[in-house]
Design an enzyme around this catalytic site. Structure first.
Site, short mmCIF file in Angstrom:
data_model
loop_
_atom_site.label_atom_id
_atom_site.label_comp_id
_atom_site.label_asym_id
_atom_site.label_seq_id
_atom_site.Cartn_x
_atom_site.Cartn_y
_atom_site.Cartn_z
N LYS A 11 28.92 14.76 -5.43
CA LYS A 11 29.20 13.62 -6.10
C LYS A 11 30.33 12.67 -7.25
CE LYS A 11 24.48 13.15 -3.96
NZ LYS A 11 22.96 12.56 -4.59
N TYR A 51 24.31 8.32 5.17
CA TYR A 51 22.95 7.96 4.07
C TYR A 51 22.65 7.08 5.11
CZ TYR A 51 24.16 10.62 0.39
OH TYR A 51 24.47 11.13 -0.62
N PHE A 59 16.83 2.59 -2.65
CA PHE A 59 18.05 2.45 -3.48
C PHE A 59 19.87 3.18 -2.82
CE2 PHE A 59 15.49 6.63 -2.03
CZ PHE A 59 17.06 6.71 -0.84
N ARG A 87 20.59 24.16 0.19
CA ARG A 87 19.43 23.41 -0.42
C ARG A 87 18.63 24.33 -1.48
NH1 ARG A 87 18.98 18.12 1.10
NH2 ARG A 87 17.12 17.84 0.88
N THR A 93 16.30 17.47 -5.14
CA THR A 93 16.23 15.91 -5.18
C THR A 93 16.30 14.99 -6.57
OG1 THR A 93 16.14 15.67 -2.84
CG2 THR A 93 16.79 13.79 -4.18
N ARG A 104 21.64 21.17 -9.63
CA ARG A 104 20.33 19.71 -10.23
C ARG A 104 19.85 19.81 -11.35
NH1 ARG A 104 18.43 17.40 -4.28
NH2 ARG A 104 21.13 16.40 -3.87
N ASN A 114 23.37 12.92 -8.89
CA ASN A 114 21.98 14.60 -9.06
C ASN A 114 23.34 15.15 -8.43
OD1 ASN A 114 22.55 14.01 -5.85
ND2 ASN A 114 19.96 14.01 -5.93
N HIS A 117 25.49 16.87 -2.90
CA HIS A 117 24.57 16.80 -1.58
C HIS A 117 24.61 17.70 -0.96
CE1 HIS A 117 24.04 14.77 2.22
NE2 HIS A 117 24.77 15.30 2.72
N GLU A 128 26.95 15.37 9.60
CA GLU A 128 27.72 15.27 8.34
C GLU A 128 28.69 15.62 8.40
OE1 GLU A 128 24.58 16.50 5.54
OE2 GLU A 128 23.40 14.51 6.13
#
Ligand code: IDP
Ligand code: MG
Length: 154
Positions: A11, A51, A59, A87, A93, A104, A114, A117, A128
């Site tokens: 990000k 998203y 958010f 993940r 998250t 993270r 964070n 993704h 995606e």
């Protein structure tokens, strides 16, 4: 476990903090194969496609604004059980809950900012990856250590 492909994004906060090499290095060292890689500024319509399951949440609009604000890195990774594994390496998250040792957990403190993704299911991974990569931008090749990364069943 079968080979899977998944999408990771570094990000804007991860790029601005100079963490690109650190993050890609973690996936590489784990034994995941980079099959697509690029730096780009995410257009608004692609952020919204990515998203769309979060549309309507409190958010959401800040998330779109943040994700389109400055460049990101898009990474396609391939490997055994890659979706779940990535993940796990990313961590929970909310950085208040992510384990030290995860990306993270080690580098972030805010739930929106964070760092990374990652896709959360085979269906979302395929969707995606199509948002971020043309099929001509995804590659097939062998990593030299593949025979020692995996128990080969014949
Ligand atoms: P994930 O990135 O771990 O899959 P999701 O629930 O899919 O988490 O949420 C997508 C992104 O939206 C998160 O990575 C985070 O940047 C942001 N986000 C999620 N929940 C919240 C929240 O409660 N407040 C602010 N931002 C959030
Ligand atoms: Mg998600």
């Amino acid at each position: 476990m079968e080979q899977e492909k998944t999408l990771v994004l570094i990000k804007p906060d991860g790029v601005q903090r100079g963490l690109i090499g650190e993050i890609i290095g973690r996936f590489e060292r784990k034994g995941l194969k980079l099959v697509g890689l690029k730096l780009l500024q995410l257009p608004c319509h692609k952020a919204e496609e990515l998203y769309f399951p979060h549309q309507g949440k409190a958010f959401y609009s800040y998330l779109i604004q943040f994700m389109t604000s400055t460049p990101i890195v898009a990474i396609a990774l391939q490997g055994r059980n890659a979706i779940e594994l990535v993940r796990l390496l990313n961590g929970a998250t909310d950085p208040a809950e992510s384990e030290p040792g995860s990306i993270r957990g080690d580098f972030s403190i805010d739930v929106t900012h964070n760092i990374v993704h990652a896709s959360d299911s085979p269906k979302n991974a395929q969707r995606e990856l199509e948002v971020l990569f043309d099929s001509s931008e995804l590659f097939e090749y062998q990593r030299i250590e593949e025979p020692i990364l995996h128990r080969l069943t014949t």
